[in-house]
Design a protein around this motif. Structure first.
Motif, PDB file in Angstrom:
ATOM      1  N   VAL A 204      40.905  23.478  31.019  1.00  0.00           N
ATOM      2  CA  VAL A 204      40.313  24.428  31.997  1.00  0.00           C
ATOM      3  C   VAL A 204      39.398  23.413  32.754  1.00  0.00           C
ATOM      4  O   VAL A 204      38.339  23.756  31.681  1.00  0.00           O
ATOM      5  N   ALA A 205      39.337  23.061  33.934  1.00  0.00           N
ATOM      6  CA  ALA A 205      37.798  22.565  34.370  1.00  0.00           C
ATOM      7  C   ALA A 205      36.907  23.843  34.702  1.00  0.00           C
ATOM      8  O   ALA A 205      37.294  25.007  34.677  1.00  0.00           O
ATOM      9  N   PRO A 206      35.412  23.666  34.590  1.00  0.00           N
ATOM     10  CA  PRO A 206      34.725  24.880  34.740  1.00  0.00           C
ATOM     11  C   PRO A 206      35.022  25.514  36.114  1.00  0.00           C
ATOM     12  O   PRO A 206      35.184  25.124  37.005  1.00  0.00           O
ATOM     13  N   ARG A 207      35.081  27.000  35.707  1.00  0.00           N
ATOM     14  CA  ARG A 207      35.513  27.776  37.162  1.00  0.00           C
ATOM     15  C   ARG A 207      34.935  29.060  36.935  1.00  0.00           C
ATOM     16  O   ARG A 207      35.030  29.786  35.753  1.00  0.00           O
ATOM     17  N   LEU A 208      34.931  29.964  38.136  1.00  0.00           N
ATOM     18  CA  LEU A 208      34.652  31.222  37.814  1.00  0.00           C
ATOM     19  C   LEU A 208      35.811  32.240  38.074  1.00  0.00           C
ATOM     20  O   LEU A 208      36.732  31.693  39.026  1.00  0.00           O
ATOM     21  N   TYR A 209      35.811  33.311  37.414  1.00  0.00           N
ATOM     22  CA  TYR A 209      36.704  34.491  37.598  1.00  0.00           C
ATOM     23  C   TYR A 209      36.377  35.716  37.743  1.00  0.00           C
ATOM     24  O   TYR A 209      35.028  36.047  37.616  1.00  0.00           O
ATOM     25  N   LEU A 210      36.859  36.535  38.569  1.00  0.00           N
ATOM     26  CA  LEU A 210      36.399  37.924  39.012  1.00  0.00           C
ATOM     27  C   LEU A 210      37.349  38.759  38.072  1.00  0.00           C
ATOM     28  O   LEU A 210      38.647  38.771  38.154  1.00  0.00           O
ATOM     29  N   ALA A 211      36.842  39.544  37.378  1.00  0.00           N
ATOM     30  CA  ALA A 211      37.469  40.779  36.706  1.00  0.00           C
ATOM     31  C   ALA A 211      37.137  42.134  37.385  1.00  0.00           C
ATOM     32  O   ALA A 211      35.782  42.640  37.622  1.00  0.00           O
ATOM     33  N   MET A 212      38.360  42.739  37.806  1.00  0.00           N
ATOM     34  CA  MET A 212      38.160  44.278  38.203  1.00  0.00           C
ATOM     35  C   MET A 212      38.601  45.106  37.549  1.00  0.00           C
ATOM     36  O   MET A 212      39.928  44.989  36.946  1.00  0.00           O
ATOM     37  N   PRO A 213      37.707  46.249  37.243  1.00  0.00           N
ATOM     38  CA  PRO A 213      38.252  47.246  36.182  1.00  0.00           C
ATOM     39  C   PRO A 213      39.552  48.095  36.811  1.00  0.00           C
ATOM     40  O   PRO A 213      39.239  48.413  38.018  1.00  0.00           O
ATOM     41  N   GLY A 214      40.721  48.367  36.467  1.00  0.00           N
ATOM     42  CA  GLY A 214      41.493  49.315  36.633  1.00  0.00           C
ATOM     43  C   GLY A 214      41.405  50.659  36.057  1.00  0.00           C
ATOM     44  O   GLY A 214      40.284  50.880  35.240  1.00  0.00           O
ATOM     45  N   ASN A 215      42.219  51.585  36.485  1.00  0.00           N
ATOM     46  CA  ASN A 215      42.036  52.962  35.979  1.00  0.00           C
ATOM     47  C   ASN A 215      42.893  52.988  34.731  1.00  0.00           C
ATOM     48  O   ASN A 215      43.051  53.819  33.984  1.00  0.00           O
ATOM     49  N   ASP A 216      43.609  51.897  34.077  1.00  0.00           N
ATOM     50  CA  ASP A 216      44.505  52.033  33.165  1.00  0.00           C
ATOM     51  C   ASP A 216      43.889  51.254  31.907  1.00  0.00           C
ATOM     52  O   ASP A 216      44.594  50.680  30.936  1.00  0.00           O
ATOM     53  N   HIS A 217      42.539  51.064  31.757  1.00  0.00           N
ATOM     54  CA  HIS A 217      41.926  50.589  30.921  1.00  0.00           C
ATOM     55  C   HIS A 217      42.184  49.100  30.494  1.00  0.00           C
ATOM     56  O   HIS A 217      42.404  48.680  29.554  1.00  0.00           O
ATOM     57  N   HIS A 218      42.628  48.427  31.653  1.00  0.00           N
ATOM     58  CA  HIS A 218      42.865  47.196  31.696  1.00  0.00           C
ATOM     59  C   HIS A 218      42.017  46.270  32.886  1.00  0.00           C
ATOM     60  O   HIS A 218      41.789  47.236  33.621  1.00  0.00           O
ATOM     61  N   VAL A 219      41.749  44.987  32.681  1.00  0.00           N
ATOM     62  CA  VAL A 219      41.090  44.534  33.787  1.00  0.00           C
ATOM     63  C   VAL A 219      41.923  43.685  34.956  1.00  0.00           C
ATOM     64  O   VAL A 219      43.202  43.049  33.948  1.00  0.00           O
ATOM     65  N   THR A 220      42.051  43.458  35.966  1.00  0.00           N
ATOM     66  CA  THR A 220      42.692  42.302  36.962  1.00  0.00           C
ATOM     67  C   THR A 220      41.883  41.321  37.085  1.00  0.00           C
ATOM     68  O   THR A 220      40.656  41.333  37.560  1.00  0.00           O
ATOM     69  N   ILE A 221      42.497  40.054  36.682  1.00  0.00           N
ATOM     70  CA  ILE A 221      41.572  38.956  36.794  1.00  0.00           C
ATOM     71  C   ILE A 221      42.042  38.004  37.830  1.00  0.00           C
ATOM     72  O   ILE A 221      43.242  37.840  37.977  1.00  0.00           O
ATOM     73  N   THR A 222      41.271  37.588  38.693  1.00  0.00           N
ATOM     74  CA  THR A 222      41.652  36.477  39.699  1.00  0.00           C
ATOM     75  C   THR A 222      40.620  35.410  40.163  1.00  0.00           C
ATOM     76  O   THR A 222      39.504  35.762  39.573  1.00  0.00           O
ATOM     77  N   PRO A 223      40.975  34.396  40.479  1.00  0.00           N
ATOM     78  CA  PRO A 223      40.168  33.247  40.464  1.00  0.00           C
ATOM     79  C   PRO A 223      38.898  33.690  41.512  1.00  0.00           C
ATOM     80  O   PRO A 223      39.316  34.331  42.414  1.00  0.00           O
ATOM     81  N   ALA A 224      37.475  33.529  41.315  1.00  0.00           N
ATOM     82  CA  ALA A 224      36.505  33.966  41.983  1.00  0.00           C
ATOM     83  C   ALA A 224      36.293  32.813  43.233  1.00  0.00           C
ATOM     84  O   ALA A 224      36.537  31.733  43.022  1.00  0.00           O
TER      85      ALA A 224
END
Lengths: 301, 301
Positions: free
Chosen positions: B281-301
């Motif tokens: 993977v080339a250097p990149r940013l991701y965004l983690a959003m906390p959910g109510n289910d004790h997991h994060v949703t991860i998307t490219p930032a």
């Protein structure tokens, strides 16, 4: 109701004796821990804690300590503080803050002043003489060996209402570098407490003790249902073996623990005395001797 | 061969980009961590790390940092150091010592001087202006809220030879009490690494992060065979719930982790960006959003 207390090293006995009256009279675990440690801090004959503690390489007595509330996980900690009479009292006060719970050096001393805590020159003439003697030895080509006088006092108390508190206090390694911090003020490494489970405290070579938070690991294994002594054996000796294999050297490791039902545990790789007291046992000292089988042999001291 | 790196917050991207060349050219994980963090420390526009970091209540920039070698568990750490250009370089140097690995305040600064490390006035005019503005607000009856600018940079690197290193660097809470220490220099709490398993690093409200050594717990769960993301979810969210129940308040908690096969994990209770890089993977940013289910949703930032 069950109440109990355990402290590190033979010096702990006088503190445990003093705190026994507190616990027996329905006193709090917090008062028991602070009272017991202050007895040690105030004793000039003890060279590893508080007043009379041996100084660092510059001849200054720099003290570390911590306090943890096992009900809500609030922690207070100090490191590298000079001329504060009772590091445990300072740590306990800091545990009540929402932030700024761990203070070092002059910042910690300013907080002590702002809150009216007693200041005191903690360097005794005996400690000064020991330091001067070591300076001469080093000047004559003797090797600087800071491996002396690192006996931290750790105290754990369970009171009749089920509250668990743990505290530590130490002057750290004799001849340490100015500003050196050991395991004693570091949660997980030097101490940990959870009133629903139990607590643990450490003494030994801080630089090795901080390589894995064994106090936390002991409490965590107990939370999974492991008896206190089994949890200590598993956590401590497994890591001692791993550290020997991975880093080629292992310092002194000694741990005490207490579960929420008043059961004691101990693990050590050196000869180690500790003091206990409970509603079933009068204050007394025990001697733990490490065996080759990853267990200790315990006898009355 | 697999190599990989992960760092906290969007600011980590420039550091990861710089270190990517090091790792791709068979460089060491230690050099990658130090290089990446120094890029952040040197950037005056970043207000929570190194040069340009926001000062304490007295207007002084006091810095914390640490470095851990996952092969042998050696640790170097500093807290409350002023005018040292690179806390991570100082921490890495301390990790080579047998004792005196964790130094605070003037003792840490003396060590830096004795070993020829660069000194620098770390207070920028921008940080000074921010501090003066806050002083005025407080003087006008505004509440002193130290909950700003506590974004620690944490970096974990795995090199092609299987070595794992972790480092942290921060100026801590804006307007903190003089001498305040957060989780960042504390092993287990702010960071932990075991080259046979993986590593983790933390950022958020240090006073809450130090209430349980979650970085160690994440690595410990991975050592028991749990996948990195599962280990993070279990350790972090279980404790967040427990802290809310037991202490009535929970600060910001964000964690990154990397296992010894180059897999990433993240857990957070706030919106959180992080940077990654690997041989795949080339250097990149991701965004983690906390959910109510004790997991994060991860998307490219």
């Amino acid at each position: 109701m069950t109440y109990a207390m355990i402290g590190t090293w033979a010096m702990a006995l006088s503190g445990v004796q003093r705190a026994a009256a507190t616990l027996a009279a329905d006193g709090t675990a917090g008062d028991a821990v602070e009272t017991a440690i202050q007895v040690i801090e105030d004793d000039p004959s003890l060279t590893s804690v508080g007043y009379g503690g041996l100084p660092n390489e510059q001849g200054m007595v720099q003290l570390d300590g911590a306090y943890m509330n096992g009900d809500n996980f609030q922690i207070g900690a100090v490191a590298g503080v000079e001329d504060v009479a009772s590091p445990i009292a300072l740590a306990r006060l800091l545990a009540k803050e929402r932030v700024n719970n761990f203070l070092v050096g002059t910042g910690a001393e300013a907080y002590a002043d702002q809150h009216g805590l007693a200041r005191k020159n903690m360097l005794t003439s005996g400690a000064k003489t020991a330091w001067q003697k070591r300076q001469v030895e080093v000047g004559q080509g003797g090797r600087l060996t800071p491996y002396d006088g690192h006996d931290t006092v750790g105290m754990i108390a369970l009171d009749a209402r089920g509250h668990i508190r743990v505290g530590t206090s130490t002057s750290g390694l004799f001849m340490k570098h100015a500003g050196r911090v050991g395991d004693s003020p570091q949660p997980g490494n030097g101490f940990y407490a959870d009133s629903a489970v139990g607590a643990a405290a450490a003494t030994g070579l801080g630089e090795d003790l901080m390589k894995r938070p064994l106090c936390f690991e002991i409490v965590s294994l107990m939370a999974q249902g492991m008896p206190v002594q089994e949890a200590m054996d598993k956590a401590v000796y497994t890591f001692i073996d791993q550290l020997q294999a991975r880093n080629g050297a292992v310092g002194e490791f000694s741990y005490i623990a207490l579960d929420h039902q008043g059961n004691f545990g101990v693990a050590t790789n050196v000869e180690f005395q500790y003091a206990v007291f409970s509603d079933r046992v009068a204050p007394r000292l025990y001697l733990a001797m490490p065996g080759n089988d990853h267990h200790v042999t315990i006898t009355p001291a």
